[in-house]
Each structure stands twice: as structure tokens, then as C-alpha cells.
Motif scaffolding. Structure first.
Motif, PDB file in Angstrom:
ATOM      1  N   PRO A 148      -1.674   7.333   2.609  1.00 42.51           N
ATOM      2  CA  PRO A 148      -2.543   6.300   1.991  1.00 42.51           C
ATOM      3  C   PRO A 148      -1.729   5.049   1.626  1.00 42.51           C
ATOM      4  N   TYR A 149      -2.413   3.886   1.673  1.00 42.44           N
ATOM      5  CA  TYR A 149      -1.708   2.627   1.391  1.00 42.44           C
ATOM      6  C   TYR A 149      -1.099   2.622  -0.011  1.00 42.44           C
ATOM      7  N   GLU A 150      -1.776   3.287  -0.944  1.00 40.96           N
ATOM      8  CA  GLU A 150      -1.298   3.300  -2.331  1.00 40.96           C
ATOM      9  C   GLU A 150       0.106   3.927  -2.404  1.00 40.96           C
ATOM     10  N   GLU A 151       0.268   5.037  -1.689  1.00 47.57           N
ATOM     11  CA  GLU A 151       1.574   5.705  -1.688  1.00 47.57           C
ATOM     12  C   GLU A 151       2.595   4.896  -0.893  1.00 47.57           C
ATOM     13  N   MET A 152       2.100   4.341   0.218  1.00 47.72           N
ATOM     14  CA  MET A 152       2.991   3.550   1.070  1.00 47.72           C
ATOM     15  C   MET A 152       3.570   2.359   0.310  1.00 47.72           C
ATOM     16  N   SER A 153       2.738   1.779  -0.562  1.00 44.79           N
ATOM     17  CA  SER A 153       3.204   0.612  -1.319  1.00 44.79           C
ATOM     18  C   SER A 153       4.331   1.013  -2.271  1.00 44.79           C
ATOM     19  N   LYS A 154       4.325   2.269  -2.716  1.00 44.79           N
ATOM     20  CA  LYS A 154       5.409   2.737  -3.587  1.00 44.79           C
ATOM     21  C   LYS A 154       6.674   3.029  -2.774  1.00 44.79           C
ATOM     22  N   VAL A 155       6.478   3.556  -1.577  1.00 42.53           N
ATOM     23  CA  VAL A 155       7.634   3.880  -0.727  1.00 42.53           C
ATOM     24  C   VAL A 155       8.331   2.591  -0.287  1.00 42.53           C
ATOM     25  N   LEU A 156       7.519   1.613   0.156  1.00 47.01           N
ATOM     26  CA  LEU A 156       8.098   0.397   0.736  1.00 47.01           C
ATOM     27  C   LEU A 156       8.183  -0.757  -0.253  1.00 47.01           C
ATOM     28  N   LYS A 157       7.711  -0.538  -1.479  1.00 44.88           N
ATOM     29  CA  LYS A 157       7.714  -1.566  -2.532  1.00 44.88           C
ATOM     30  C   LYS A 157       7.086  -2.867  -2.032  1.00 44.88           C
ATOM     31  N   THR A 158       5.907  -2.727  -1.431  1.00 45.00           N
ATOM     32  CA  THR A 158       5.149  -3.864  -0.895  1.00 45.00           C
ATOM     33  C   THR A 158       3.696  -3.686  -1.339  1.00 45.00           C
ATOM     34  N   SER A 159       2.974  -4.811  -1.488  1.00 43.74           N
ATOM     35  CA  SER A 159       1.587  -4.702  -1.956  1.00 43.74           C
ATOM     36  C   SER A 159       0.709  -4.029  -0.903  1.00 43.74           C
ATOM     37  N   GLU A 160      -0.367  -3.392  -1.375  1.00 44.55           N
ATOM     38  CA  GLU A 160      -1.273  -2.697  -0.452  1.00 44.55           C
ATOM     39  C   GLU A 160      -1.894  -3.659   0.554  1.00 44.55           C
ATOM     40  N   GLY A 161      -2.239  -4.861   0.074  1.00 44.28           N
ATOM     41  CA  GLY A 161      -2.847  -5.875   0.951  1.00 44.28           C
ATOM     42  C   GLY A 161      -1.922  -6.233   2.100  1.00 44.28           C
ATOM     43  N   ALA A 162      -0.643  -6.438   1.760  1.00 42.42           N
ATOM     44  CA  ALA A 162       0.339  -6.808   2.788  1.00 42.42           C
ATOM     45  C   ALA A 162       0.496  -5.666   3.800  1.00 42.42           C
ATOM     46  N   LEU A 163       0.438  -4.438   3.320  1.00 44.51           N
ATOM     47  CA  LEU A 163       0.590  -3.276   4.212  1.00 44.51           C
ATOM     48  C   LEU A 163      -0.612  -3.153   5.149  1.00 44.51           C
ATOM     49  N   LYS A 164      -1.817  -3.410   4.607  1.00 43.22           N
ATOM     50  CA  LYS A 164      -3.021  -3.334   5.438  1.00 43.22           C
ATOM     51  C   LYS A 164      -2.962  -4.384   6.540  1.00 43.22           C
ATOM     52  N   ALA A 165      -2.534  -5.592   6.142  1.00 41.90           N
ATOM     53  CA  ALA A 165      -2.423  -6.680   7.128  1.00 41.90           C
ATOM     54  C   ALA A 165      -1.379  -6.314   8.181  1.00 41.90           C
ATOM     55  N   SER A 166      -0.272  -5.741   7.723  1.00 38.26           N
ATOM     56  CA  SER A 166       0.807  -5.366   8.630  1.00 38.26           C
ATOM     57  C   SER A 166       0.322  -4.311   9.647  1.00 38.26           C
ATOM     58  N   TYR A 167      -0.417  -3.324   9.149  1.00 43.09           N
ATOM     59  CA  TYR A 167      -0.920  -2.265  10.035  1.00 43.09           C
ATOM     60  C   TYR A 167      -1.918  -2.844  11.047  1.00 43.09           C
ATOM     61  N   HIS A 168      -2.770  -3.733  10.558  1.00 44.45           N
ATOM     62  CA  HIS A 168      -3.769  -4.361  11.425  1.00 44.45           C
ATOM     63  C   HIS A 168      -3.076  -5.113  12.580  1.00 44.45           C
ATOM     64  N   HIS A 169      -2.039  -5.905  12.230  1.00 36.13           N
ATOM     65  CA  HIS A 169      -1.305  -6.661  13.258  1.00 36.13           C
ATOM     66  C   HIS A 169      -0.589  -5.715  14.224  1.00 36.13           C
ATOM     67  N   ALA A 170      -0.028  -4.643  13.664  1.00 33.14           N
ATOM     68  CA  ALA A 170       0.688  -3.673  14.500  1.00 33.14           C
ATOM     69  C   ALA A 170      -0.264  -3.057  15.532  1.00 33.14           C
ATOM     70  N   VAL A 171      -1.448  -2.669  15.074  1.00 33.30           N
ATOM     71  CA  VAL A 171      -2.432  -2.053  15.983  1.00 33.30           C
ATOM     72  C   VAL A 171      -2.822  -3.037  17.085  1.00 33.30           C
ATOM     73  N   LYS A 172      -3.033  -4.305  16.680  1.00 29.85           N
ATOM     74  CA  LYS A 172      -3.423  -5.335  17.662  1.00 29.85           C
ATOM     75  C   LYS A 172      -2.349  -5.480  18.727  1.00 29.85           C
ATOM     76  N   LYS A 173      -1.088  -5.570  18.257  1.00 31.54           N
ATOM     77  CA  LYS A 173       0.027  -5.759  19.193  1.00 31.54           C
ATOM     78  C   LYS A 173       0.146  -4.563  20.127  1.00 31.54           C
ATOM     79  N   ILE A 174       0.028  -3.364  19.564  1.00 34.28           N
ATOM     80  CA  ILE A 174       0.161  -2.151  20.375  1.00 34.28           C
ATOM     81  C   ILE A 174      -0.945  -2.110  21.431  1.00 34.28           C
ATOM     82  N   GLU A 175      -2.148  -2.446  21.026  1.00 34.46           N
ATOM     83  CA  GLU A 175      -3.257  -2.426  21.996  1.00 34.46           C
ATOM     84  C   GLU A 175      -3.059  -3.465  23.093  1.00 34.46           C
TER      85      GLU A 175
END
Lengths: 181, 140
Positions: A148-175
Motif C-alpha cells: 500500500p502507498y501508505e507503507e511505501m511512503s514510510k519505506v521511501l520517505k516520500t509523500s503518497e501523492g508523489a508515489l502514486k504519480a511515480s507509479y502512474h508514470h512508470a506504468v505508462k512508460k512500461i506500456e
């Protein structure tokens, strides 16, 4: 964040019998952490080194572990740092770069000694390796570990919003990469 | 997401047989030979001797100041007589004679005309200021 019952028991055990508590941590988490590290560093030998360093680091700093963070996120944070340290060292020493690994993956046939995936998975791994470092970590944690993004934000010390945006861009690039191949 | 959905999210890498059993034992035996880090002493514990010295100086300074205040002669200003509110107002009123009061009140009571300004101009101004008409005519 909710701390799992298993983590609570381990934390309790660490207070009374640190050696036994640590053994349970290693037995419970080595598999998950290994796969997390392996997906980042790709090579088994590197993943093995980073995993060992992760647990030794955790053992040395176990007194600093605070109950307010889950054991799970604390260990993931250490493992991610160890994997990144290893990748950076590899880049500095110019031993095996990510490009080398990518070409190794591209030439890897099904049933090789270290790769167990089909052609689609080889393509996916190749696409993931083309992502920027942070996006690669976010993608792996979300896609494979389903963290979950909530846990990920603790692991990577980054905001949940930034992580969601990052994942979205990653998926786009991969596709895009998968579509162009 | 369509292309990704077709691909399983199972990890596609292999590990040597019995790797996880072997690695757990290896890690535990390596950790056993490695020292756990002692918690570094917290800041206030490390600073305790210095804080004790500073506190001693502070107490000494306070004692010296108190001793000086007690034993050294000081010039005392005469204390104000304690008066109740009624006594105070009576004293003030008795000190003022009626002529002084009239002199003070006179300029307020007398109507001072403003040169070159007619009454109608003043009335217009007061109406503009939303003053009640009755009040204006009563005071003219």
C-alpha cells in the motif's frame, strides 16, 4: 498504520530474548526481502550480499528500532538502501552495469539457470530496467509486493501523492516500451 | 494497464535449491559474531556533568545576591500613604476650588463660531454625517 500480530509478538520477544527474536525476524522476512532486493539488483549473488547486509545492519541497530514503525517497513527501508548502495557501487566500479544486465536478460532463454520467466516476463523486466531508479523501486513495490502507498511512503520517505504519480508514470512508460517492442 | 495485466506479477527469477534455509542460518551465525551497537547516550545524559556545574554557579550567584540584598544598607523611599478610593477622590476634590473648575469648563460650554461658515452650511454638513434632524435643531 496497523502493526501485524506477528510483528507485535516479535517486538515483544526482542525485549526478552533478542537472539530468538532476531532468528524469527530472519526466518519470517528473508524470503520477502530477498525478492524485493533481487528485483532491484537482478543478479542472485548481488541480492544475496545485499540481503545479508540488510539483516546484519538490522541486527546492529535493533536497539534503535522504535515500536511506532512496523518491523516490516523498517526492514524494507534497510533492504532498499542496501540494494541502492550495491547498485551505486556497481556503477562506480563499472563492473556490471544495468545495461549489461539488460542485454543479459534480453538474451536469456526460458529455462536458464537464473531466470524462470516466459518471454513476456523477460520483456517486462527489460522495460522495468529502463525506468529511473526511484520509479523502478516504486513500480516493483506496488506491482510485485502489492505494498500500500501508505507503507511505501514510510519505506521511501516520500509523500503518497508523489508515489502514486511515480507509479502512474512508470506504468505508462512500461506500456509504451512493451507496445514498441 | 492492458499490456501489464496480461503478464503475471510472479517474480520471474530463480534461486538455488534450499537457498532460503541456508541463507537464514548463514545470516544468524554472522550476526552472532557481530556486535550489536550500543545505544549512544542521550544528549542530556552526556551533558549532565556540565549541567551540574552550571547549576552550582547559578545557585551560588543567587545566594550571593540574596545576601547582598539582606545585609547591605539601602536608601528607602518613603512609602505612599495607603488611601481608599473614597479618601483619594475626596482629597483631590477638596484641593480644587470652584473657580478652577469654572475656568476649565468654560471653553467647553461656550459656543465657538467658525468664521465664514453659516449655520445652513453646518446643518448640511451634519445631515451628510447622518445626524438626527431633531438633535440638530435642539442644539441650534
Amino acid at each position: 498504520m496497523k502493526i501485524s500480530e506477528q510483528d507485535k509478538d516479535i517486538i515483544q520477544l526482542l525485549k526478552t530474548d533478542v537472539n530468538r527474536g532476531f532468528r524469527i525476524i530472519v526466518e519470517s522476512y528473508s524470503r520477502r526481502l530477498y525478492w524485493h532486493i533481487r528485483r532491484l539488483v537482478i543478479l542472485h549473488e548481488d541480492a544475496d550480499d545485499a540481503l545479508q547486509n540488510t539483516f546484519i545492519n538490522a541486527w546492529r541497530n535493533i536497539g534503535e528500532f522504535r515500536n511506532e514503525s512496523a518491523l516490516y517497513t523498517w526492514l524494507y527501508a534497510i533492504a532498499t538502501n542496501e540494494a541502492l548502495t550495491l547498485i551505486n557501487r556497481r556503477n562506480r566500479n563499472s563492473t556490471v552495469s544495468l545495461d549489461d544486465i539488460r542485454s543479459l536478460l534480453a538474451n536469456s532463454a526460458e529455462g536458464s539457470t537464473w531466470f524462470d520467466g516466459d518471454e513476456a516476463q523477460i520483456k517486462l523486466q527489460n522495460a522495468i530496467l529502463r525506468l529511473p531508479e526511484k520509479q523502478r523501486i516504486v513500480f516493483n513495490l506496488r506491482y510485485y509486493d502489492e505494498m500500500p502507498y501508505e507503507e511505501m511512503s514510510k519505506v521511501l520517505k516520500t509523500s503518497e501523492g508523489a508515489l502514486k504519480a511515480s507509479y502512474h508514470h512508470a506504468v505508462k512508460k512500461i506500456e509504451q516500451i512493451l507496445g514498441s517492442d | 494497464m492492458k499490456d501489464l495485466e496480461k503478464i503475471t506479477n510472479k517474480s520471474p527469477f530463480k534461486v538455488p535449491d534450499n537457498y532460503f534455509e541456508e541463507v537464514s542460518n548463514r545470516i544468524i551465525s554472522t550476526a552472532a559474531g557481530s556486535e550489536m551497537q550500543k545505544k549512544p547516550a542521550r544528549f542530556h545524559f552526556r551533558m549532565r556533568p556540565f549541567m551540574a556545574i552550571a547549576a552550582s554557579f547559578l545557585i551560588l550567584a543567587l545566594l550571593s545576591y540574596t545576601a547582598l540584598r539582606i545585609f547591605l544598607p539601602t536608601e528607602k523611599t518613603p512609602a505612599m500613604p495607603v488611601l481608599s478610593l473614597q479618601e483619594f477622590s475626596e482629597t483631590i476634590l477638596y484641593d480644587i476650588d470652584i473657580y478652577t473648575l469654572e475656568e476649565g469648563i468654560e471653553p467647553l460650554a461656550s459656543y465657538e463660531r467658525i468664521p465664514d461658515v453659516s449655520d445652513s452650511d453646518i446643518i448640511d454638513y451634519l445631515i451628510l454625517e447622518n445626524i438626527d434632524l431633531n438633535d440638530i435643531y435642539e442644539n441650534l
